[in-house]
Design a protein around this motif. Structure first.
Motif, PDB file in Angstrom:
ATOM      1  N   THR A 655      44.363  42.772 -23.603  1.00 38.98           N
ATOM      2  CA  THR A 655      44.314  41.880 -22.434  1.00 38.98           C
ATOM      3  C   THR A 655      44.762  42.571 -21.162  1.00 38.98           C
ATOM      4  O   THR A 655      44.625  42.024 -20.066  1.00 38.98           O
ATOM      5  N   ALA A 656      45.438  43.703 -21.303  1.00 45.31           N
ATOM      6  CA  ALA A 656      45.959  44.381 -20.111  1.00 45.31           C
ATOM      7  C   ALA A 656      44.817  44.806 -19.213  1.00 45.31           C
ATOM      8  O   ALA A 656      43.798  45.296 -19.654  1.00 45.31           O
ATOM      9  N   GLN A 657      45.006  44.600 -17.926  1.00 40.16           N
ATOM     10  CA  GLN A 657      44.032  45.017 -16.931  1.00 40.16           C
ATOM     11  C   GLN A 657      44.766  45.734 -15.816  1.00 40.16           C
ATOM     12  O   GLN A 657      45.901  45.395 -15.488  1.00 40.16           O
ATOM     13  N   ILE A 658      44.161  46.696 -15.238  1.00 37.80           N
ATOM     14  CA  ILE A 658      44.781  47.422 -14.142  1.00 37.80           C
ATOM     15  C   ILE A 658      44.073  47.088 -12.848  1.00 37.80           C
ATOM     16  O   ILE A 658      42.895  46.737 -12.827  1.00 37.80           O
ATOM     17  N   VAL A 659      44.832  47.168 -11.787  1.00 34.69           N
ATOM     18  CA  VAL A 659      44.270  47.009 -10.445  1.00 34.69           C
ATOM     19  C   VAL A 659      44.765  48.176  -9.608  1.00 34.69           C
ATOM     20  O   VAL A 659      45.776  48.803  -9.912  1.00 34.69           O
ATOM     21  N   THR A 660      44.043  48.494  -8.559  1.00 36.87           N
ATOM     22  CA  THR A 660      44.430  49.593  -7.663  1.00 36.87           C
ATOM     23  C   THR A 660      44.474  49.078  -6.241  1.00 36.87           C
ATOM     24  O   THR A 660      43.744  48.154  -5.861  1.00 36.87           O
ATOM     25  N   GLU A 661      45.353  49.680  -5.449  1.00 39.99           N
ATOM     26  CA  GLU A 661      45.472  49.348  -4.038  1.00 39.99           C
ATOM     27  C   GLU A 661      45.637  50.644  -3.255  1.00 39.99           C
ATOM     28  O   GLU A 661      46.219  51.629  -3.739  1.00 39.99           O
ATOM     29  N   VAL A 662      45.101  50.656  -2.024  1.00 39.46           N
ATOM     30  CA  VAL A 662      45.303  51.756  -1.091  1.00 39.46           C
ATOM     31  C   VAL A 662      45.912  51.171   0.171  1.00 39.46           C
ATOM     32  O   VAL A 662      45.357  50.237   0.769  1.00 39.46           O
ATOM     33  N   GLY A 663      47.083  51.680   0.589  1.00 35.48           N
ATOM     34  CA  GLY A 663      47.720  51.128   1.771  1.00 35.48           C
ATOM     35  C   GLY A 663      48.768  52.066   2.334  1.00 35.48           C
ATOM     36  O   GLY A 663      48.973  53.187   1.845  1.00 35.48           O
ATOM     37  N   PHE A 664      49.469  51.570   3.373  1.00 35.87           N
ATOM     38  CA  PHE A 664      50.473  52.378   4.076  1.00 35.87           C
ATOM     39  C   PHE A 664      51.861  51.769   3.844  1.00 35.87           C
ATOM     40  O   PHE A 664      52.024  50.540   3.842  1.00 35.87           O
ATOM     41  N   ILE A 665      52.863  52.637   3.660  1.00 35.15           N
ATOM     42  CA  ILE A 665      54.242  52.161   3.448  1.00 35.15           C
ATOM     43  C   ILE A 665      54.791  51.619   4.770  1.00 35.15           C
ATOM     44  O   ILE A 665      54.757  52.309   5.796  1.00 35.15           O
ATOM     45  N   GLY A 666      55.302  50.374   4.683  1.00 37.65           N
ATOM     46  CA  GLY A 666      55.949  49.793   5.863  1.00 37.65           C
ATOM     47  C   GLY A 666      57.455  50.028   5.833  1.00 37.65           C
ATOM     48  O   GLY A 666      58.013  50.699   6.685  1.00 37.65           O
TER      49      GLY A 666
END
Length: 738
Positions: A655-666
């Motif tokens: 059931t495990a699913q992965i997601v990815t994000e691209v962003g900048f550290i605030g």
């Protein structure tokens, strides 16, 4: 100076009278009932080029046997070679000069080897070699060497005369089968045998009691009769450039064939000033202009067809344009320099030539020695001689069995130190042993300067005790040669082999097995070497010449090709094109990670797993191990593998699913039970920008260059690629992006 030398040459070889040539009917030694009276009249007629004439005493000398050089000059004049400056056009001069530029060094080398060689006929012989009327093998028969080393100029034989005259008229339509054979067929030289049959069928030569008598000397009258007979039987032949067809009562005058229309609307010569992507800038006597190339232009340089991008500034060029003022044909050449390796006539040669001139000077008039001029820059050729078509492909060479072992006996032929060497590539056709020593027959291909035609030649080269034969960096015996091998060799005239380089018999390929599949039910292994090159190697079977491929894996000699695993470290031994052996080394290992990619191909299925240390592992998944279509991205997997090929796969969390994000550290916070950071996710498409708090629990942090960092190395405004479990804010892996 050239004109004086021309007169001396004709005086030596033909004994030309100082007055106008006399017709055969007026020759004192040719009676009206002579068997060749009409032939002598025709070959001596000024209207036909006067390429066989009488002497100052008004004698034709019909019973005298011409030597090799006298025959060569007669053949050259019949083929279109000219002496009078008034009759030589710029295109003629360019053709003569290019022929000598190509073959002159070989002829000068012959002269340096044989003192009796007559340099005065070199330009005529070079012209005949370019027209393929005389070959390098024929040159070896120009000089006769006695067992005691004494040299004499060879006299014209029947087999050579028939061959030369047929080549002159371009009569090479040999019958596929022979309905008869000569009684002395074995005595005919192999390179002349087909010509002997054809000459007999065309009525150029006769036999006596079934004997061809190939070595019998041919007289001047018989040679004239051969010219005359062949010209009657084949009046449209392209040879005999200066001759009008004879008109006996039994033969009608042939209708001249109209010349084909030239594909060029304009031609000119010049020097390349600039080479552009699809055009050139060229300077002529009228100024500098730029011309574009048409589609598939024919461009020749050093007898080879090249691409427009191979042209260089400063080259001389002859250019042919079409109706659109585009280049469709070009003959390019480096600026002319006198060759340093061509032996010049030495003082002794000049003295011998002058002595010869004095002997033929009946009035004992003083003759000033004529020095040999240095080469002058030849005019550029007429580009219309290059056809704007693709070149024909040479006939494939048949397959032969392995060569027999042949020992090399010591022989006395020693190439001179000053011999001019030539380098060529060719294909081995066979070996044999002669009285002079072992010989190798090699087929080469070249592009003719005058027509652009690809010509294949089979020549025999003598192997001496000084010939070096190398395969790789090792000296090998003659028996190591294989038929159909493509080789590079150095030779000098007359066809003496100095060095021969063979391809490596065995080569080693080291790398990694990246694929295996079948081609026409035959297994093929694909190896990637350490330089990133791939090698597709079919597995040899028991029926393959040389035997089946042997396999060793992890020390086991009982291994087969299907025991190899993707990712195995491979050392392959390849003998010519046969895979001789494979030594493979593999390791068993296990790993756990999340499924990030699935690759399904016809030959090999692979999956990519993000391992616990953050690195990616791309692994081969055989269909018998697991159904790849039941896998989903984000699943947590545990795999067991040999090298990089999975032999067992377990799904830990379907059931495990992965997601990815691209962003900048605030902002970044270090808490007592871990670390958190606020990441700004930029807007994409219809998704607005957002802010997300992500927990970092000591996971590996990598840079784009794969260097490992820790949490304290993070800074605000860094751009991150973050892998997280779905429905959580805990990062599994972080990469700092540029």
């Amino acid at each position: 100076m050239k004109f004086i030398k021309m007169v001396l040459a004709l005086t030596i070889f033909f004994s030309i009278a100082s007055t106008a040539p006399v017709l055969a009917s007026n020759f004192l030694d040719v009676p009206v009932n002579h068997f060749a009276v009409e032939a002598i009249r025709w070959v001596s007629s000024p209207a036909n080029g006067s390429y066989m004439v009488g002497d100052a005493s008004n004698n034709f000398n019909p019973s005298r046997v011409p030597d090799s050089f006298e025959t060569a000059i007669a053949l050259a004049m019949a083929a279109g070679f000219k002496y009078s400056p008034a009759s030589i056009t710029p295109a003629d001069q360019a053709m003569f000069d290019l022929a000598y530029e190509r073959h002159g060094a070989a002829l000068e080398s012959m002269a340096s080897i044989h003192p009796s060689w007559r340099r005065i006929a070199n330009r005529e012989i070079a012209f005949l070699m370019e027209l393929d009327i005389i070959t390098q093998n024929d040159l070896m028969n120009f000089i006769s060497v006695a067992p005691n080393g004494t040299e004499t100029v060879a006299l014209l034989s029947k087999e050579a005369a028939a061959t030369f005259v047929l080549r002159l008229a371009n009569q090479t339509n040999f019958p596929e089968t022979q309905s008869f054979t000569f009684t002395d067929n074995a005595a005919i030289s192999a390179m002349y045998r087909q010509y002997a049959y054809l000459a007999y069928q065309l009525g150029i030569v006769t036999t006596y009691d079934g004997h061809f008598s190939p070595a019998r000397h041919v007289t001047r009258a018989e040679l004239a009769q051969m010219f005359y007979t062949l010209r009657i039987s084949a009046p449209s032949s392209p040879g005999f450039a200066n001759a009008n067809p004879p008109t006996p009562l039994s033969t009608p005058t042939p209708t001249p064939t109209p010349e084909p229309e030239s594909p060029f609307t304009r031609t000119f010569h010049g020097t390349l000033d600039s080479v552009l992507p699809n055009a050139i800038q060229i300077t002529t006597e009228n100024g500098t202009s730029t011309y574009e190339f048409a589609a598939n232009p024919v461009i020749m340089l050093n007898n080879e067809r090249i691409n427009p991008t191979d042209l260089e500034v400063g080259m001389l060029a002859a250019v042919g344009l079409n109706a659109n003022e585009q280049i469709i044909s070009m003959l390019a050449r480096e600026p002319f320099d006198a060759p340093n390796n061509v032996p010049q006539n030495n003082e002794n040669a000049e003295n011998n030539e002058n002595d010869e001139n004095i002997e033929n000077n009946e009035n004992n008039e003083e003759i000033t020695p004529v020095p040999t001029p240095m080469p002058t820059p030849p005019p550029l050729p007429d580009v219309s001689e290059l056809p704007p078509v693709d070149f024909p492909v040479a006939t494939p060479i048949p397959t032969f069995p392995d060569l027999p072992t042949t020992a090399i006996p010591p022989i006395a032929v020693i190439p001179p130190n000053n011999a001019v060497l030539f380098r060529a590539e060719g294909v081995i056709l066979g070996t044999t042993t002669t009285a002079a020593g072992p010989t190798i027959t090699i087929r080469t291909s070249r592009v003719r300067i005058l027509t652009g035609e690809v010509v294949s030649e089979d020549n025999t080269y003598l192997v001496t005790q000084h010939t070096t034969i190398m395969r790789g960096n090792e000296n090998v015996p003659l028996s190591d040669l294989r038929l159909n091998e493509i080789i590079t060799f150095d030779y000098s005239a007359p066809n003496i082999l100095h060095a021969l380089r063979l391809p490596e018999r065995t080569r080693t390929i080291q790398g990694m097995l990246i694929a295996r599949y079948f081609v026409e039910q035959r297994p093929v292994l694909v190896i990637e070497d350490f330089n990133g090159n791939t090698h597709e190697l079919p597995v040899a079977t028991e029926t393959t010449v040389g035997g089946a491929t042997t396999f060793v894996r992890n020390g086991s000699t009982a291994a087969r090709w299907f025991d190899l695993r993707i990712g195995d470290s491979i050392v392959a031994q390849v003998e010519f094109d046969r895979l001789a052996s494979i030594t493979a080394q593999g390791l068993n290992s296990e790993t756990t990670g999340f499924l990030e990619e699935i690759h399904i191909t016809q030959q090999l299925d692979t999956i990519t797993i993000r391992q616990a240390n953050g690195t990616l592992a791309r692994l081969a998944l055989p269909p018998e191990v697991y159904d790849i279509y039941s896998l989903r991205l984000g699943m947590e997997l545990h795999v067991s593998m040999e090298s990089r090929e999975i032999y067992n796969l377990d799904v830990l969390d379907p059931t495990a699913q992965i997601v990815t994000e691209v962003g900048f550290i605030g902002t970044i916070q270090s808490l007592r039970h871990g670390h958190t950071m606020v990441v700004t996710i930029p807007a994409t498409g219809t998704t607005p920008a957002s802010r997300r708090t992500i927990r970092v629990d000591g996971n590996t942090i990598n840079t784009a260059t794969d260097s490992t960092l820790i949490f304290t190395d993070l800074r605000t405004q860094m751009r991150l690629y973050i892998v997280m479990l779905a429905d959580t804010n805990t990062a599994q892996f972080i990469t700092i992006l540029p």
